[in-house]
Write a protein that holds these residues in place. Structure first.
Motif, PDB file in Angstrom:
ATOM      1  N   UNK A 102      -4.010   6.851  12.497  1.00  0.00           N
ATOM      2  CA  UNK A 102      -5.217   6.253  13.275  1.00  0.00           C
ATOM      3  C   UNK A 102      -4.764   6.104  14.729  1.00  0.00           C
ATOM      4  N   UNK A 103      -3.661   5.402  15.015  1.00  0.00           N
ATOM      5  CA  UNK A 103      -3.070   5.037  16.360  1.00  0.00           C
ATOM      6  C   UNK A 103      -2.843   6.415  17.130  1.00  0.00           C
ATOM      7  N   UNK A 104      -2.187   7.392  16.608  1.00  0.00           N
ATOM      8  CA  UNK A 104      -2.192   8.652  17.229  1.00  0.00           C
ATOM      9  C   UNK A 104      -3.453   9.561  17.463  1.00  0.00           C
ATOM     10  N   UNK A 105      -4.414   9.442  16.630  1.00  0.00           N
ATOM     11  CA  UNK A 105      -5.541   9.795  16.895  1.00  0.00           C
ATOM     12  C   UNK A 105      -6.439   9.191  18.203  1.00  0.00           C
ATOM     13  N   UNK A 106      -6.256   7.843  18.120  1.00  0.00           N
ATOM     14  CA  UNK A 106      -6.730   7.387  19.384  1.00  0.00           C
ATOM     15  C   UNK A 106      -6.021   7.747  20.647  1.00  0.00           C
ATOM     16  N   UNK A 107      -4.558   7.766  20.620  1.00  0.00           N
ATOM     17  CA  UNK A 107      -3.971   8.237  21.760  1.00  0.00           C
ATOM     18  C   UNK A 107      -4.265   9.701  22.167  1.00  0.00           C
ATOM     19  N   UNK A 108      -4.797  10.658  21.037  1.00  0.00           N
ATOM     20  CA  UNK A 108      -5.300  11.963  21.229  1.00  0.00           C
ATOM     21  C   UNK A 108      -6.782  12.099  21.900  1.00  0.00           C
ATOM     22  N   UNK A 109      -7.276  11.128  21.769  1.00  0.00           N
ATOM     23  CA  UNK A 109      -8.556  10.902  22.253  1.00  0.00           C
ATOM     24  C   UNK A 109      -9.718  11.611  21.282  1.00  0.00           C
ATOM     25  N   UNK A 110      -9.215  11.444  19.977  1.00  0.00           N
ATOM     26  CA  UNK A 110     -10.009  11.729  18.700  1.00  0.00           C
ATOM     27  C   UNK A 110     -10.532  10.357  18.046  1.00  0.00           C
ATOM     28  N   UNK A 111     -11.237   9.508  18.612  1.00  0.00           N
ATOM     29  CA  UNK A 111     -11.367   8.101  18.246  1.00  0.00           C
ATOM     30  C   UNK A 111     -12.521   7.890  17.314  1.00  0.00           C
ATOM     31  N   UNK A 112     -13.434   8.891  17.044  1.00  0.00           N
ATOM     32  CA  UNK A 112     -14.416   8.456  16.061  1.00  0.00           C
ATOM     33  C   UNK A 112     -13.973   9.126  14.620  1.00  0.00           C
ATOM     34  N   UNK A 113     -13.076   8.444  14.250  1.00  0.00           N
ATOM     35  CA  UNK A 113     -12.470   8.579  12.777  1.00  0.00           C
ATOM     36  C   UNK A 113     -12.704   7.554  11.824  1.00  0.00           C
ATOM     37  N   UNK A 114     -12.617   7.884  10.370  1.00  0.00           N
ATOM     38  CA  UNK A 114     -12.523   6.909   9.781  1.00  0.00           C
ATOM     39  C   UNK A 114     -11.661   6.813   8.744  1.00  0.00           C
ATOM     40  N   UNK A 115     -11.083   5.602   8.280  1.00  0.00           N
ATOM     41  CA  UNK A 115      -9.964   5.666   7.354  1.00  0.00           C
ATOM     42  C   UNK A 115     -10.437   4.866   5.997  1.00  0.00           C
ATOM     43  N   UNK A 116     -10.392   5.832   4.995  1.00  0.00           N
ATOM     44  CA  UNK A 116     -10.977   5.627   3.503  1.00  0.00           C
ATOM     45  C   UNK A 116      -9.796   4.838   2.773  1.00  0.00           C
ATOM     46  N   UNK A 117     -10.028   3.628   2.090  1.00  0.00           N
ATOM     47  CA  UNK A 117      -9.085   2.891   1.201  1.00  0.00           C
ATOM     48  C   UNK A 117      -9.684   2.622   0.069  1.00  0.00           C
ATOM     49  N   UNK A 118      -9.123   2.782  -1.136  1.00  0.00           N
ATOM     50  CA  UNK A 118      -9.567   2.656  -2.467  1.00  0.00           C
ATOM     51  C   UNK A 118      -9.462   1.141  -2.591  1.00  0.00           C
ATOM     52  N   UNK A 119      -8.406   0.489  -2.200  1.00  0.00           N
ATOM     53  CA  UNK A 119      -8.222  -0.990  -2.226  1.00  0.00           C
ATOM     54  C   UNK A 119      -9.064  -1.675  -1.656  1.00  0.00           C
ATOM     55  N   UNK A 120      -9.086  -3.111  -1.665  1.00  0.00           N
ATOM     56  CA  UNK A 120     -10.283  -4.007  -0.974  1.00  0.00           C
ATOM     57  C   UNK A 120      -9.410  -4.716   0.231  1.00  0.00           C
ATOM     58  N   UNK A 121      -8.261  -3.985   0.887  1.00  0.00           N
ATOM     59  CA  UNK A 121      -7.929  -4.476   2.173  1.00  0.00           C
ATOM     60  C   UNK A 121      -6.744  -3.425   2.543  1.00  0.00           C
ATOM     61  N   UNK A 122      -6.223  -3.636   3.789  1.00  0.00           N
ATOM     62  CA  UNK A 122      -5.154  -2.715   4.166  1.00  0.00           C
ATOM     63  C   UNK A 122      -3.954  -3.037   3.671  1.00  0.00           C
ATOM     64  N   UNK A 123      -2.889  -1.988   4.172  1.00  0.00           N
ATOM     65  CA  UNK A 123      -1.529  -2.463   3.838  1.00  0.00           C
ATOM     66  C   UNK A 123      -0.992  -1.665   2.665  1.00  0.00           C
ATOM     67  N   UNK A 124      -1.625  -0.752   2.040  1.00  0.00           N
ATOM     68  CA  UNK A 124      -0.916   0.188   0.974  1.00  0.00           C
ATOM     69  C   UNK A 124      -0.221  -0.480   0.068  1.00  0.00           C
ATOM     70  N   UNK A 125       1.145  -0.055  -0.129  1.00  0.00           N
ATOM     71  CA  UNK A 125       1.998  -0.751  -1.164  1.00  0.00           C
ATOM     72  C   UNK A 125       2.335  -2.404  -1.168  1.00  0.00           C
ATOM     73  N   UNK A 126       2.113  -2.606   0.422  1.00  0.00           N
ATOM     74  CA  UNK A 126       2.395  -4.274   0.586  1.00  0.00           C
ATOM     75  C   UNK A 126       0.985  -4.864   0.441  1.00  0.00           C
ATOM     76  N   UNK A 127      -0.062  -4.558   0.073  1.00  0.00           N
ATOM     77  CA  UNK A 127      -1.277  -4.921  -0.329  1.00  0.00           C
ATOM     78  C   UNK A 127      -1.272  -4.942  -1.714  1.00  0.00           C
ATOM     79  N   UNK A 128      -0.819  -3.836  -2.459  1.00  0.00           N
ATOM     80  CA  UNK A 128      -0.791  -3.736  -3.795  1.00  0.00           C
ATOM     81  C   UNK A 128       0.160  -4.762  -4.542  1.00  0.00           C
ATOM     82  N   UNK A 129       1.264  -4.430  -4.129  1.00  0.00           N
ATOM     83  CA  UNK A 129       2.541  -5.237  -4.899  1.00  0.00           C
ATOM     84  C   UNK A 129       2.461  -6.671  -4.080  1.00  0.00           C
ATOM     85  N   UNK A 130       2.836  -7.746  -4.979  1.00  0.00           N
ATOM     86  CA  UNK A 130       2.887  -9.011  -4.620  1.00  0.00           C
ATOM     87  C   UNK A 130       3.504  -9.926  -5.862  1.00  0.00           C
ATOM     88  N   UNK A 131       4.398  -9.168  -6.509  1.00  0.00           N
ATOM     89  CA  UNK A 131       4.937  -9.422  -7.667  1.00  0.00           C
ATOM     90  C   UNK A 131       5.976 -10.670  -7.138  1.00  0.00           C
TER      91      UNK A 131
END
Length: 503
Positions: free
Chosen positions: A20-49
């Motif tokens: 996303x950061x690189x798309x903004x730098x390239x001027x392609x700012x109309x994008x969407x990021x789809x995430x199956x979890x309820x927040x961002x962070x990937x493995x650092x959101x899913x894992x909290x053991x």
């Protein structure tokens, strides 16, 4: 018919945020990021053991262009990585482009409209000129099909679905798995449970963890003099490169370095574990680097405790109140902790159904024709598609090495498209075949082929026995290639034109 978005990004972990950061730098700012979890962070959101922490020094495990001077420790706890992810998302305006709780069923290239049609669970479809998948390497949890597991009457918890209010105190627990997750979790669990049995299929190489709190004065220095933190990052990266590139990827020419790492791990084990038989069981019988090694100062010592037992007999089945091993012995438990890792190759490459030109199914094509991706990011017959967690893409030990190299590849590729006034790109079959041949040859001298990995059961190897995950290059050469790959390896099209197909 114009697509709804410039780009659709699947995954809101660090890979997706970098895209996303690189798309903004390239001027392609109309994008969407789809995430199956309820927040961002990937493995650092899913894992909290309990015990979760980064296993690469934090000065390296972060974006080089967005350093965090305030890590509390050399190896930061997981909660700080989650906080860092939120900081990045907010600073770079990514959160407003994110949609959470969205499951992507698949994506199909529309050859007539020259865009991607992405189908979401529930039937909604969205379109994007470009498709970027950033679903991560460790995103599909794996639970082995143990016979009888459905009959277990106690508590079952997978490390990727840890319940923060779950209390282990006084329980008779079993941990299945001895990978990097278990190495962090087992000492924490042992401190609370009444009894703990650790079921080990394959031992893991563990080396001492030089982990210390980062003093406030050092944090202030990093904040005031960014060059100081940059220097610390460079030193740490160089050490990782020595182990990874020389000892693992160039094993055939640097066997002494690999052997030295193995001797360090064995010495660490000998110092920490008193019982000779337990030491024998905890000693790997494969070369260092066949599986990803890990760091810990407390894992081995746990097995000196009278209330902790190491079980190396294979599991036959699970009953309502325990686990029965192949020799007929039963371990009675009331809590089953699954540290069984992730399903990398069966369902993760790719994590969603992706259909390219002429109906080519990416997952089927990879399985029928070897796992492959040009420069670890693009695939022939899949126009305008960037796979950010591809075969032969992982470079170095820090995931951020891979992320930033792919961001640079995007910059060069999209910069050329802008220069040409093009809207579509596709890597040629010839360029892809050339890259696959190159990495295959280079990996021939790695520990995966020149060493002994026969007993490792490593996720580095796909079902065909190929070590198709790591890219056999140093960080420097990978980043140099990302800004200098031959532009002729791609074909470009403008608007209604489809890229000319290369042989």
């Amino acid at each position: 018919m114009a697509p709804r978005y410039d780009a659709v990004v699947v995954g809101a972990g660090f890979g997706g945020m970098g895209a996303g950061i690189q798309l903004d730098r390239l001027g392609l700012s109309d994008y969407v990021i789809l995430e199956r979890e309820n927040d961002l962070g990937g493995t650092w959101h899913v894992n909290h053991y309990p015990g979760l922490a980064v296993d690469i020094a934090s000065v390296t495990y972060s974006y080089s262009f967005e350093p965090n001077p305030y890590w509390s420790r050399l190896f930061a706890p997981g909660a700080e990585l989650k906080k860092y992810a939120a900081h990045v998302a907010d600073k770079y305006g990514l959160r407003r482009r994110m949609r959470f709780g969205v499951v992507v069923d698949g994506a199909r290239w529309d050859v007539d409209q020259e865009h991607w049609v992405v189908t979401l669970a529930g039937g909604e479809t969205i379109t994007g000129r470009y498709l970027l998948t950033a679903t991560g390497f460790l995103s599909q949890p794996y639970t082995p099909p143990f016979p009888g597991i459905e009959s277990f009457a106690g508590k079952i918890i997978h490390t990727t679905a840890w319940e923060d209010d779950f209390d282990l105190t006084g329980r008779k627990a079993a941990v299945i798995g001895t990978g990097a997750t278990a190495v962090q979790l087992v000492p924490e669990a042992a401190a609370k449970v009444a009894e703990l049995t650790v079921f080990q299929r394959t031992p893991i190489w563990v080396v001492p963890k030089v982990d210390v709190p980062i003093p406030a004065a050092v944090q202030k220095l990093f904040a005031r003099v960014p060059a100081a933190q940059k220097a610390a990052r460079m030193v740490n990266t160089s050490l990782l490169e020595a182990v990874m590139v020389l000892g693992v990827l160039h094993f055939d020419r640097a066997r002494p370095l690999n052997r030295a790492a193995g001797l360090l791990a064995k010495a660490h084990l000998r110092v920490q574990v008193r019982d000779k038989e337990i030491r024998r069981k905890l000693t790997p019988h494969y070369d260092f680097g066949c599986k990803r090694p890990t760091f810990s100062n407390s894992y081995f010592a746990v097995f000196n405790r009278p209330d902790v037992r190491l079980e190396t007999e294979s599991i036959d089945h699970i009953e309502a109140d325990g686990i029965v091993t192949a020799d007929g012995r039963k371990t009675e438990i009331d809590t089953l902790i699954l540290a069984t890792g992730f399903d990398l190759w069966d369902v993760n490459f790719p994590a969603i159904e992706i259909i390219g030109r002429d109906g080519r199914d990416l997952g089927k094509w990879w399985r029928d024709n070897r796992f492959q991706a040009y420069e670890g990011i693009t695939v022939p017959e899949f126009p305008n598609f960037l796979s950010l967690n591809s075969p032969y893409s992982y470079s170095g030990l820090s995931y951020f090495t891979t992320i930033e190299a792919q961001m640079k590849h995007m910059g060069r590729l999209f910069g050329e498209m802008r220069r040409r006034g093009a809207q579509t790109f596709e890597v040629s079959e010839a360029a892809n075949a050339r890259f696959l041949a190159e990495v295959t040859e280079r990996l021939g001298s790695s520990v995966f082929y020149a060493g002994d990995c026969s007993t490792a059961r490593s996720y580095y190897f796909n079902p065909h026995g190929e070590a198709a995950l790591l890219r056999p290059n140093s960080t420097v050469s990978t980043h140099r290639r990302a800004v200098g790959f031959p532009l002729a390896d791609y074909t470009f099209g403008s608007g209604a034109e489809t890229p000319a197909r290369s042989a």
